[in-house]
Write a protein that holds these residues in place. Structure first.
Motif, mmCIF file in Angstrom:
data_model
loop_
_atom_site.group_PDB
_atom_site.id
_atom_site.type_symbol
_atom_site.label_atom_id
_atom_site.label_comp_id
_atom_site.label_asym_id
_atom_site.label_seq_id
_atom_site.Cartn_x
_atom_site.Cartn_y
_atom_site.Cartn_z
ATOM 1 N N ILE A 178 0.954 -1.252 -0.039
ATOM 2 C CA ILE A 178 0.016 -0.054 0.025
ATOM 3 C C ILE A 178 0.893 1.256 0.124
ATOM 4 C CG2 ILE A 178 -1.745 1.309 1.347
ATOM 5 C CD1 ILE A 178 -2.727 -1.296 0.095
ATOM 6 N N GLU A 179 1.905 1.370 0.899
ATOM 7 C CA GLU A 179 2.749 2.435 1.046
ATOM 8 C C GLU A 179 4.101 1.875 1.287
ATOM 9 O OE1 GLU A 179 1.021 5.653 2.938
ATOM 10 O OE2 GLU A 179 2.521 6.990 2.785
ATOM 11 N N PHE A 180 5.251 2.447 0.664
ATOM 12 C CA PHE A 180 6.450 2.333 1.105
ATOM 13 C C PHE A 180 7.123 3.593 1.222
ATOM 14 C CE2 PHE A 180 10.959 1.310 -0.455
ATOM 15 C CZ PHE A 180 11.235 0.662 0.743
ATOM 16 N N ASP A 181 7.724 4.031 2.263
ATOM 17 C CA ASP A 181 8.539 5.260 2.569
ATOM 18 C C ASP A 181 9.257 5.210 3.571
ATOM 19 O OD1 ASP A 181 8.862 7.874 2.023
ATOM 20 O OD2 ASP A 181 6.873 8.401 1.356
ATOM 21 N N ASN A 182 9.928 6.472 3.756
ATOM 22 C CA ASN A 182 10.824 6.655 5.133
ATOM 23 C C ASN A 182 9.858 6.360 6.207
ATOM 24 O OD1 ASN A 182 11.557 8.580 7.188
ATOM 25 N ND2 ASN A 182 13.194 8.594 5.897
ATOM 26 N N THR A 183 10.529 5.661 7.164
ATOM 27 C CA THR A 183 9.627 5.254 8.368
ATOM 28 C C THR A 183 8.993 6.378 8.989
ATOM 29 O OG1 THR A 183 11.223 3.188 8.654
ATOM 30 C CG2 THR A 183 10.069 3.910 10.515
ATOM 31 N N LYS A 184 9.709 7.387 9.263
ATOM 32 C CA LYS A 184 9.174 8.609 10.066
ATOM 33 C C LYS A 184 7.835 9.138 9.286
ATOM 34 C CE LYS A 184 12.248 11.206 12.477
ATOM 35 N NZ LYS A 184 13.614 12.136 12.402
ATOM 36 N N LYS A 185 8.135 9.116 7.891
ATOM 37 C CA LYS A 185 6.759 9.728 7.225
ATOM 38 C C LYS A 185 5.719 8.719 7.325
ATOM 39 C CE LYS A 185 5.746 11.453 2.887
ATOM 40 N NZ LYS A 185 4.582 10.701 2.535
ATOM 41 N N ILE A 186 6.018 7.310 7.264
ATOM 42 C CA ILE A 186 4.913 6.296 7.378
ATOM 43 C C ILE A 186 4.154 6.650 8.676
ATOM 44 C CG2 ILE A 186 4.450 3.965 7.821
ATOM 45 C CD1 ILE A 186 4.756 4.173 4.919
ATOM 46 N N PHE A 187 4.998 6.750 9.793
ATOM 47 C CA PHE A 187 4.374 6.779 11.073
ATOM 48 C C PHE A 187 3.884 8.192 11.527
ATOM 49 C CE2 PHE A 187 6.467 2.723 11.332
ATOM 50 C CZ PHE A 187 5.578 2.185 11.983
ATOM 51 N N THR A 188 4.174 9.143 10.790
ATOM 52 C CA THR A 188 3.679 10.578 11.258
ATOM 53 C C THR A 188 2.805 11.197 10.069
ATOM 54 O OG1 THR A 188 5.840 11.660 10.363
ATOM 55 C CG2 THR A 188 5.813 11.132 12.737
ATOM 56 N N ALA A 189 3.240 10.889 9.014
ATOM 57 C CA ALA A 189 2.394 11.643 8.002
ATOM 58 C C ALA A 189 2.115 10.736 6.621
ATOM 59 C CB ALA A 189 3.021 12.883 7.334
ATOM 60 N N PRO A 190 1.624 9.441 6.744
ATOM 61 C CA PRO A 190 1.407 8.606 5.614
ATOM 62 C C PRO A 190 0.678 9.227 4.785
ATOM 63 C CG PRO A 190 -0.027 7.895 7.617
ATOM 64 C CD PRO A 190 0.823 9.106 8.153
ATOM 65 N N SER A 191 0.856 9.052 3.266
ATOM 66 C CA SER A 191 -0.088 9.472 2.344
ATOM 67 C C SER A 191 -1.190 8.900 2.097
ATOM 68 C CB SER A 191 0.909 9.925 0.893
ATOM 69 O OG SER A 191 2.045 9.170 1.007
ATOM 70 N N ILE A 192 -1.370 7.518 2.388
ATOM 71 C CA ILE A 192 -2.687 6.653 2.124
ATOM 72 C C ILE A 192 -3.358 6.805 3.323
ATOM 73 C CG2 ILE A 192 -3.367 4.886 1.288
ATOM 74 C CD1 ILE A 192 -0.755 5.008 -0.626
ATOM 75 N N LYS A 193 -4.576 6.748 2.967
ATOM 76 C CA LYS A 193 -5.660 6.562 4.433
ATOM 77 C C LYS A 193 -5.504 5.370 5.131
ATOM 78 C CE LYS A 193 -9.462 7.994 6.591
ATOM 79 N NZ LYS A 193 -9.934 7.144 7.534
ATOM 80 N N GLN A 194 -5.291 4.114 4.270
ATOM 81 C CA GLN A 194 -4.937 2.630 5.028
ATOM 82 C C GLN A 194 -4.147 2.884 5.810
ATOM 83 O OE1 GLN A 194 -5.594 0.669 1.162
ATOM 84 N NE2 GLN A 194 -6.752 -0.648 2.117
ATOM 85 N N THR A 195 -2.887 3.348 5.541
ATOM 86 C CA THR A 195 -1.875 3.196 6.214
ATOM 87 C C THR A 195 -1.910 3.875 7.505
ATOM 88 O OG1 THR A 195 -0.476 3.563 4.049
ATOM 89 C CG2 THR A 195 0.845 3.530 5.867
ATOM 90 N N GLU A 196 -2.543 5.148 7.384
ATOM 91 C CA GLU A 196 -2.857 6.017 8.785
ATOM 92 C C GLU A 196 -3.690 5.134 9.602
ATOM 93 O OE1 GLU A 196 -4.228 9.621 7.867
ATOM 94 O OE2 GLU A 196 -4.706 10.302 10.014
ATOM 95 N N ASP A 197 -4.621 4.503 8.900
ATOM 96 C CA ASP A 197 -5.804 3.657 9.986
ATOM 97 C C ASP A 197 -5.044 2.698 10.724
ATOM 98 O OD1 ASP A 197 -7.638 5.306 9.201
ATOM 99 O OD2 ASP A 197 -8.597 3.889 7.760
ATOM 100 N N TYR A 198 -4.093 1.969 9.746
ATOM 101 C CA TYR A 198 -3.384 0.819 10.201
ATOM 102 C C TYR A 198 -2.477 1.346 11.318
ATOM 103 C CZ TYR A 198 -0.678 -3.469 11.015
ATOM 104 O OH TYR A 198 -0.034 -4.643 11.431
ATOM 105 N N VAL A 199 -1.476 2.335 11.114
ATOM 106 C CA VAL A 199 -0.483 2.542 12.061
ATOM 107 C C VAL A 199 -1.127 3.426 13.242
ATOM 108 C CG1 VAL A 199 1.375 2.660 10.451
ATOM 109 C CG2 VAL A 199 0.201 4.898 11.019
ATOM 110 N N THR A 200 -2.073 3.901 13.161
ATOM 111 C CA THR A 200 -2.926 4.501 14.295
ATOM 112 C C THR A 200 -3.712 3.747 15.216
ATOM 113 O OG1 THR A 200 -4.757 5.394 12.988
ATOM 114 C CG2 THR A 200 -2.793 6.917 13.475
ATOM 115 N N GLY A 201 -3.703 2.343 14.699
ATOM 116 C CA GLY A 201 -4.322 1.166 15.150
ATOM 117 C C GLY A 201 -5.819 1.113 15.192
ATOM 118 N N ARG A 202 -6.347 1.872 14.055
ATOM 119 C CA ARG A 202 -7.762 1.860 13.835
ATOM 120 C C ARG A 202 -8.396 0.309 13.203
ATOM 121 N NH1 ARG A 202 -8.871 7.443 11.413
ATOM 122 N NH2 ARG A 202 -7.095 7.887 12.763
ATOM 123 N N PHE A 203 -7.390 -0.257 12.708
ATOM 124 C CA PHE A 203 -7.766 -1.846 12.281
ATOM 125 C C PHE A 203 -6.574 -2.603 12.132
ATOM 126 C CE2 PHE A 203 -6.109 -0.703 8.174
ATOM 127 C CZ PHE A 203 -5.827 -1.730 7.495
ATOM 128 N N GLY A 204 -6.647 -4.054 12.139
ATOM 129 C CA GLY A 204 -5.210 -4.864 11.992
ATOM 130 C C GLY A 204 -5.102 -5.489 13.220
#
Lengths: 275, 281
Positions: free
Chosen positions: A249-275
């Motif tokens: 879904i998304e591949f990027d710098n770790t900091k970016k993935i965890f602070t400002a992911p560009s895709i909604k699904q990634t954000e949902d996952y890293v913030t613990g909304r699903f998975g």
């Protein structure tokens, strides 16, 4: 670079052919997966996964269970086919297709650490580390003891076991066993280390030790780690890939993935909304 | 009826049935031991029979059985172990491999006298080995093949999959993995099967009846193309075919055969015990 954007991939490939330095100048790629599809029988486990991994970087692969992250890892050292799976697409190691050569040679260059610490139960600590050398027939070069010591030191286990090398590999704690497995993988002198949830069965303190170790090992190795633990991915990796339902879904710098992911699904996952 | 009483009756019946299984074994052992122990001495074990087998020892029969067992192992162990390795480690689940596995199971169910006739037809007559140690060993070898294949397969299958995976991931080839990470762990189990095979090869009469066993030979076999006396057939001969053999010699022969097979089975049990104790996965 403008031309490249207009003409797309075809142009990039042409440019690479004539002047490979254009791409490698930007970054030193160790592993490159291009449109990898993986199957178990008719079930597709990976879909069009493309991923570039730089030398001496740590890449974390995160995603919910069954998203194909372990399958992807196993494609990288061709253990996927051992489990009865098939794949297509291209995976390049130092620019060379890993399917062109014998998987035996590939696996010496791409080591693996498994989820469950699995030292050989009938072998001593020493023999466990030496197992790969002996299996490969690299034992006759006479430096086994040296290599075993070096590998155990790299795995930050030497000080704890140096007086009990002849003790059974299962007699030490779970965290130590996992570091023993890391030492065993390092002994055959690989370039890449694949880790499949290496700390998922461990308590916090041994987990922290493994994470420290990953940080140290990155100087000499390129590391790809599959993990369920998002804090762990954030702590140890340079880049993070988020897998979902067999797709990247998304591949990027770790900091970016965890602070400002560009895709909604990634954000949902890293913030613990699903998975 | 009271639940407690009902339970007691049920348990008593179960216990009695179990006891009944043990009784014949004990009776056989006791009778043979009591009647045969008197015959046991070094002379009985290491001398030729004399005076129409009514006196002297049973050395040629013991030696013949040893030859036959060793011969059978020589053919059956490599063949059995190697095919078990192929079946477990290499073959895919195909129609062919299923047929092979089915054939092995059926081979185990063939009555021993059929092996004897098979040996007579193939080895003695067709291949022209005659009634000889070679023919007898081959026949016994085929008879114990399923025992060895089945136990080897079980031994190989009981080696955890993770051993193979780790070994492959360390860059070992498939054969190196089998040779160094699988076989050493399967060896005790394979050995157990081999010893069970020995016990069977030593004790069977029918397969050697037409292929090798001699009624009486004045001298020991000189080559593998000679006939030989063998313990089970010798026992049959002196018990039913020759009148006037002293009872102690008959029971002594039975005792020697029984002890030989028991010792081998005991070795198998001890080996298996050691194996299970050493296992840590």
């Amino acid at each position: 670079m403008v031309i490249i954007r207009i003409k797309g991939t075809v142009m990039i490939e042409t440019l690479q052919k004539f002047s490979p330095a254009i791409v490698s100048h930007k970054m030193d790629l160790k592993l490159e997966a291009k449109t990898v599809n993986a199957f178990f029988g008719k079930t597709q486990a990976l879909q069009n996964v493309s991923l570039s991994i730089e030398k001496n970087h740590v890449v974390a692969i995160i995603g919910p269970s069954g998203c194909g992250k372990s399958t992807f890892l196993r494609c990288l050292n061709r253990m996927h086919e051992v489990a009865g799976g098939t794949m297509n697409g291209t995976i390049l190691l130092d620019g060379k297709d890993i399917h062109e050569n014998d998987p035996v040679n590939l696996r010496r260059r791409v080591g693996m650490v498994f989820q469950k610490a699995n030292p050989f139960p009938t072998m001593s600590i020493f023999d466990n580390v030496a197992a790969g050398l002996r299996l490969n027939g690299m034992a006759h070069n006479g430096h086994i003891a040296e290599i075993v010591e070096r590998s155990l030191q790299q795995a930050a286990l030497w000080n704890e076991v140096k007086d009990s090398l002849s003790k059974n590999g299962m007699s030490i704690s779970g965290g130590q066993q996992q570091r023993l497995c890391i030492a065993r993988a390092l002994a055959v002198n690989p370039e890449v280390l694949l880790m499949d949830e290496p700390a998922s069965a461990l308590d916090p303190i041994p987990t922290a030790k493994i994470e420290e170790l990953i940080y140290e090992l990155k100087k000499d190795y390129t590391i790809i780690i599959v993990t369920h633990n998002m804090q762990q991915a954030a702590r140890v990796s340079d880049e993070t890939a988020f897998f979902y339902l067999g797709e990247i879904i998304e591949f990027d710098n770790t900091k970016k993935i965890f602070t400002a992911p560009s895709i909604k699904q990634t954000e949902d996952y890293v913030t613990g909304r699903f998975g | 009826m009271n639940v407690q009483v009902e339970q007691k009756i049920a348990f008593s019946i179960l216990f009695l049935c179990t006891l009944l299984v043990v009784v014949p074994v004990l009776i056989i052992l006791v009778i043979i031991f009591v009647k045969g122990a008197g015959a046991l001495n070094l002379g009985f074990l290491f001398e030729m029979p004399t005076n129409g087998m009514t006196e002297g020892g049973i050395f040629p029969a013991i030696l013949g059985t040893l030859y036959l067992v060793l011969g059978a192992l020589f053919f059956a162990v490599p063949l059995g172990v190697l095919s078990a390795i192929y079946l477990v480690e290499y073959s895919q689940e195909t129609v062919l491999s299923r047929i092979v596995k089915l054939a092995i199971v059926n081979l185990a169910g063939v009555p021993s006298v059929v092996y004897g006739l098979f040996g007579l037809g193939i080895f003695v007559l067709f291949l022209g080995f005659g009634a000889s140690i070679l023919s007898g060993s081959l026949t016994l070898g085929i008879m114990i093949l399923p025992v060895i294949i089945t136990s080897s397969r079980e031994a190989l299958e009981s080696v955890p999959q993770s051993f193979r995976i780790v070994s492959l991931s360390l860059g070992a080839s498939k054969w190196q993995t089998i040779r160094h990470s699988v076989l050493p762990h399967a060896l005790p189990g394979i050995l157990t099967g081999t010893i069970l095979g020995i016990g069977r090869a030593a004790g069977e009469t029918a397969p050697i009846l037409f292929t090798v066993a001699a009624f009486y030979l004045p001298k020991l076999p000189q080559s593998m193309f000679d006939q030989t006396m063998a313990l089970p057939y010798h026992l049959y001969v002196i018990s039913t075919q020759v009148p006037g053999i002293p009872e102690t010699i008959r029971y002594g022969t039975a005792l020697v055969l029984l002890l030989l097979v028991l010792i081998m089975n005991l070795a198998a049990i001890i080996l298996r015990y050691q194996f299970r104790r050493r296992k840590k996965w």
